[in-house]
Scaffold this motif. Structure first.
Motif, PDB file in Angstrom:
ATOM      1  N   LYS A 238       1.900   1.561  -3.544  1.00 51.57           N
ATOM      2  CA  LYS A 238       1.356   1.848  -4.723  1.00 51.57           C
ATOM      3  C   LYS A 238       0.948   3.633  -4.334  1.00 51.57           C
ATOM      4  O   LYS A 238       0.514   3.792  -5.331  1.00 51.57           O
ATOM      5  CB  LYS A 238      -0.471   1.520  -4.196  1.00 51.57           C
ATOM      6  CG  LYS A 238      -0.116   0.274  -4.552  1.00 51.57           C
ATOM      7  CD  LYS A 238      -1.593  -0.703  -4.364  1.00 51.57           C
ATOM      8  CE  LYS A 238      -2.078  -1.886  -4.869  1.00 51.57           C
ATOM      9  NZ  LYS A 238      -3.391  -2.346  -5.205  1.00 51.57           N
ATOM     10  N   GLU A 239       1.495   4.309  -3.250  1.00 59.19           N
ATOM     11  CA  GLU A 239       0.969   5.336  -3.477  1.00 59.19           C
ATOM     12  C   GLU A 239       1.995   5.917  -3.279  1.00 59.19           C
ATOM     13  O   GLU A 239       2.298   7.555  -3.106  1.00 59.19           O
ATOM     14  CB  GLU A 239       0.438   5.739  -1.866  1.00 59.19           C
ATOM     15  CG  GLU A 239      -0.886   5.072  -1.236  1.00 59.19           C
ATOM     16  CD  GLU A 239      -1.302   5.683   0.713  1.00 59.19           C
ATOM     17  OE1 GLU A 239      -0.001   6.227   1.011  1.00 59.19           O
ATOM     18  OE2 GLU A 239      -2.043   5.068   0.648  1.00 59.19           O
TER      19      GLU A 239
ATOM     20  N   SER B 284       0.833  -0.854   0.297  1.00 58.21           N
ATOM     21  CA  SER B 284       0.449  -0.152  -0.236  1.00 58.21           C
ATOM     22  C   SER B 284       1.039   1.489   0.339  1.00 58.21           C
ATOM     23  O   SER B 284       0.455   2.763  -0.251  1.00 58.21           O
ATOM     24  CB  SER B 284      -0.588  -0.068   0.981  1.00 58.21           C
ATOM     25  OG  SER B 284      -0.142   0.163   2.673  1.00 58.21           O
ATOM     26  N   PHE B 285       2.050   1.272   0.124  1.00 56.75           N
ATOM     27  CA  PHE B 285       2.393   2.097   0.738  1.00 56.75           C
ATOM     28  C   PHE B 285       3.139   2.552  -0.162  1.00 56.75           C
ATOM     29  O   PHE B 285       3.775   4.192  -0.906  1.00 56.75           O
ATOM     30  CB  PHE B 285       4.419   2.111   1.752  1.00 56.75           C
ATOM     31  CG  PHE B 285       3.989   2.215   3.370  1.00 56.75           C
ATOM     32  CD1 PHE B 285       3.533   3.377   3.331  1.00 56.75           C
ATOM     33  CD2 PHE B 285       3.767   1.565   4.145  1.00 56.75           C
ATOM     34  CE1 PHE B 285       2.969   4.065   5.010  1.00 56.75           C
ATOM     35  CE2 PHE B 285       2.996   1.541   5.312  1.00 56.75           C
ATOM     36  CZ  PHE B 285       3.299   3.011   5.986  1.00 56.75           C
TER      37      PHE B 285
ATOM     38  N   ARG C 257       4.982   6.252  -2.014  1.00 58.01           N
ATOM     39  CA  ARG C 257       5.632   6.578  -0.332  1.00 58.01           C
ATOM     40  C   ARG C 257       6.800   5.440  -0.201  1.00 58.01           C
ATOM     41  O   ARG C 257       7.119   5.222   0.638  1.00 58.01           O
ATOM     42  CB  ARG C 257       4.546   6.930   0.757  1.00 58.01           C
ATOM     43  CG  ARG C 257       3.629   7.691   0.530  1.00 58.01           C
ATOM     44  CD  ARG C 257       2.622   7.462   1.123  1.00 58.01           C
ATOM     45  NE  ARG C 257       3.168   7.762   3.087  1.00 58.01           N
ATOM     46  CZ  ARG C 257       1.909   7.517   3.997  1.00 58.01           C
ATOM     47  NH1 ARG C 257       1.020   6.436   3.358  1.00 58.01           N
ATOM     48  NH2 ARG C 257       2.120   7.246   5.610  1.00 58.01           N
TER      49      ARG C 257
END
Length: 808
Positions: free
Chosen positions: A150-151, A147-148, A153
């Motif tokens: 994908k963003e 998830s990090f 970050r």
């Protein structure tokens, strides 16, 4: 490889350890207490016992044959004793078996099978718990990282990844360092030593079991380059040991039939069952688990043990299969179909051509070379880690956490070096995917592309094995990605094993071996009909044979993993070649660890120069043997127990009438009595006012055969008054009347084979000649006396002849 000799300063540093070292089973009298000795003992108590280095020999050199049994167990220098695997046929034992009814004998046999069932059941449940915990902890951690990414970050993802792994490693390391040091490492070498007859302290306790389970979950979930296979062997052995003795030391069941298993011989059998169950739980390979115990762990075997061990592994498989069916329905969180190293190639058609023999031979040669090189490098790393660990608990924690940080940074950052590859529409699996499973992780790539290196690094170790074993995916991985993966796990495989967390050797070796096998499969290209996934399987098998030096058990384990009998011929060829090549350079990794810990393990094959030495010459190199009379004075027994550290004493009677002769008196070697039984006699006040032999019913009123198996009591804990010192003790009923004996002219090599195969603790040496004035016993051989290092210390000329044999 031999351990380097310590300097003079290091020898002085260890002197306090040697002054307190008890000589197990030796024939040397202990020195009397002096002010100098008392000061040395006080200094030793204040000194950190972890300050001893692995690179320093733990046996004190002497001009005579020494028997100082010190070894590194866990994190401390410990006194090591041997185990009583021999049946002690004294009067109490004989009466106990004569008095048992057929029903009681069947109950005893039935309980053995019940214990085997419980060992398999609990080991299977524990393995399932470990698998569920690891897959869910690691799975949710990896999903959060995705998830990090994908963003965009990336830095936050790195901090989160390293932070979570840091905390998981910290939990595992703190548990091992502070609560159960013996839970660190794989535990297999210590189990080998135990089944060989060495009593390694605190290896099978309840605390060790709990720390091993929780610590292994934390360490594997942290992504460290280690597996749960070795720890599962230790866990299975701990479960077996606790069941066999009725529970933890402080809370044992007092049921009579459980107490019948509280002896070294029965505990050996049930721990053997537990070790094979652990291997079965790790690989879901019941036959492979039995053969692992037979080939690698157990020293002594028989057919009845084979059946119980096989039954236990069958129970493990049933438990694992039941939970896999439950988890396939989605009731186990992120476990899914993972958690077990299972490579099913039953649907892959395997065909051989003459050209395929060449790469198979090459894989075997590379596996042998890399395996021996890995053992050599690991030996050097463990010696270096011992210097770091001796500085205290904080340094152990820092070392483990440093390895964790390095591993996390490499696993997260290296995938950025790989090029994104376009998904092929012919791929049978979803591509790309950011889920935990799948061979085509998107990671930082745009839609329609995947990162092959992230597929291998940003996943659990078990999933990494499945990915690199994948068949019919010849264009899935780039050679540079596999090469980076191989180089990384070679480094991690060397630096991870020695840290203070529960760790296994199987999975790091499988990861390294499968990567170079896959590389070779890529290099062969169209010149071979074998799939690249099959090359990865053969590479993993060859490196395991090159490092661990096992053949039959590994072959069967891989056949059970792959579910394809067509792989049998090439797997056998690879294993035999790899082991043969590796044996020319050094010993197996487990033997190296045994040597570093200085555990007195007796090898199956004696050194050639041992045939040039007799057991009588060994007896001459030791102080005179201490004997007792059949009816001995209490003061004499107390004096012997307090001023010697022997664990057995020959019982010799003078002036015994020889049956069938006319008033002929002779000296009788009645047998051998253990120190623990002498202490029991003093504790129970088995005293006589006059010097006489007792009746059978008298001794049964005082002693119980089951009680004689316990040996925790020390002579310092027994109080004897001055009046009692003048009384007598009849030692005949407590004496083992059938000890094993060898003639003083027997070679040390032959005596060593007998000692190991029969499972001895003491071997009496009797004289070659009989007659007046000739002693009935010349000496006693123990495990320490038969160690090659100890013999060469007392007989330096044998070391020179050994060197000449090598030169020739």
């Amino acid at each position: 490889m031999a351990i380097q000799k310590p300097t003079r300063k290091e020898q002085q540093h260890l002197q306090s350890f040697y002054m307190l070292a008890m000589e197990e089973d030796s024939s040397q009298l202990a020195k009397p207490e002096t002010p100098h000795n008392m000061e040395a003992k006080a200094d030793e108590e204040e000194r950190d016992p972890e300050s001893n280095s692995l690179c320093q020999p733990l046996l004190k050199r002497n001009t005579t044959l020494s028997s100082t049994p010190l070894a590194l167990v866990g994190a401390k220098v410990s006194h090591i004793e041997s185990l009583d695997y021999e049946i002690n046929e004294n009067d109490l034992f004989k009466h106990d078996w004569r008095s048992r009814s057929k029903l009681q004998v069947w109950q005893y046999i039935f309980l053995k099978w019940v214990l085997a069932f419980l060992v398999g059941l609990l080991t299977g449940l524990t393995a399932t718990l470990i698998n569920l915990a690891i897959e869910n902890i690691a799975g949710y951690k990896l999903l959060a990282i995705i998830s990090f990414i994908k963003e965009g970050r990336y830095i936050s993802g790195l901090v989160f990844f390293t932070g979570v792994n840091f905390l998981l490693t910290l939990v595992a390391a703190v548990l091992c360092v502070c609560f159960a040091p013996t839970a660190a490492g794989p535990g297999v070498p210590e189990i080998k030593a135990y089944l060989n007859g060495v009593d390694t302290p605190n290896m099978f306790g309840a605390t060790t079991l709990l720390v091993k389970i929780v610590g292994n979950i934390g360490a594997v979930s942290a992504g460290l380059d280690l597996g749960k296979e070795g720890p599962l062997v230790h866990i299975g052995s701990c479960i077996a040991a606790l069941l066999g003795q009725g529970g933890p030391d402080n809370h044992r069941l007092k049921w009579q039939w459980i107490r019948y298993f509280n002896n070294d011989r029965d505990r050996r059998d049930i721990i053997t069952t537990g070790s094979s169950s652990g291997v079965c739980a790790a690989f879901r390979a019941p036959v492979g688990g039995v053969l692992f115990a037979l080939e690698e762990v157990a020293t002594w075997w028989r057919s009845s043990l084979l059946w119980r061990t096989f039954f236990s592994t069958a129970v493990v498989v049933v438990v694992l299969r039941a939970f896999i069916e439950i988890c396939n329905s989605g009731k186990c969180g992120l476990f899914g179909t993972g958690g077990l190293i299972m490579f099913d190639v039953s649907d892959v058609k395997v065909s051989y051509h003459p050209m395929d023999v060449i790469p198979v031979i090459i894989i075997g040669i590379i596996g042998g070379l890399l395996g021996s090189l890995y053992n050599h490098g690991l030996h050097m790393v463990l010696r270096l880690y011992s210097l770091i660990n001796q500085k205290g608990k904080l340094h152990k924690l820092v070392l483990a956490l440093t390895v964790s940080l390095f591993t996390s940074v490499c696993q997260y950052c290296l995938p950025f070096l790989a090029q994104c590859r376009a998904c092929d529409p012919s791929f049978s699996e979803a591509c790309p995917t950011n889920d935990r499973f799948g061979n085509f992780k998107q990671f930082n790539c745009p839609d329609g592309y995947y990162n092959d290196l992230a597929t291998l690094l940003l996943t659990t170790n078990d999933d990494a094995v499945r990915n690199i074993f994948s068949t019919n995916t010849s264009s899935e991985f780039q050679p540079t990605s596999i090469l980076i993966f191989f180089a990384l796990y070679c480094i991690l495989g060397l630096i991870t094993l020695g840290i203070a967390v529960p760790s296994g050797l199987f999975l790091p070796i499988i990861l390294m071996g499968s990567s170079y096998g896959r590389l070779l499969g890529m290099a062969m290209g169209s010149y071979t009909n074998l799939d690249q996934g099959l090359y990865a399987v053969l590479g993993a098998a060859s490196l395991m044979a090159g490092s661990m030096r096992m053949t039959v058990s590994i072959c069967v384990i891989f056949l059970e993993l792959t579910n394809n009998l067509l792989l049998l011929p090439i797997t056998m060829i690879v294993l035999l070649i790899a082991k043969t090549v590796a044996d020319t350079f050094n010993t197996s990794i487990y033997e190296i660890i045994l040597e570093l810990k200085s555990l007195p393990f007796l090898d199956a094959n004696p050194e050639p120069w041992m045939r040039n030495l007799t057991v009588g010459e060994l007896a001459d190199a030791k102080p005179p043997v201490v004997t007792l009379c059949g009816v001995e004075k209490v003061s004499r027994i107390v004096d012997v127990l307090k001023n010697t550290t022997h664990n057995a004493f020959p019982i010799v009677d003078q002036g015994v009438l020889v049956p069938g002769s006319v008033a002929t008196e002779a000296t009788e070697l009645h047998g051998l009595i253990l120190r623990a039984h002498l202490v029991q006699a003093l504790k129970k006040k088995w005293f006589l006012l006059e010097k006489r032999r007792t009746e059978e019913w008298e001794v049964r009123q005082k002693f119980n055969w089951v009680e004689l198996a316990e040996r925790e009591l020390k002579i310092e804990q027994v109080a004897v008054t001055l009046d009692e010192m003048e009384m007598y003790v009849d030692l005949h009923p407590l004496t083992n009347t059938t000890p094993y004996t060898v003639v003083e002219s027997m070679s040390v090599a032959k005596a060593m084979i007998l000692f190991r195969q029969v499972g001895q603790r003491h071997l009496l040496i009797v004289p070659k000649y009989q007659g007046a004035g000739v002693p009935s016993v010349v000496g006693i051989l123990t495990r320490q006396d038969l160690r090659a290092y100890n013999i060469l210390t007392a007989f330096p000329h044998l070391a020179r002849s050994k060197g000449e044999e090598k030169d020739s």
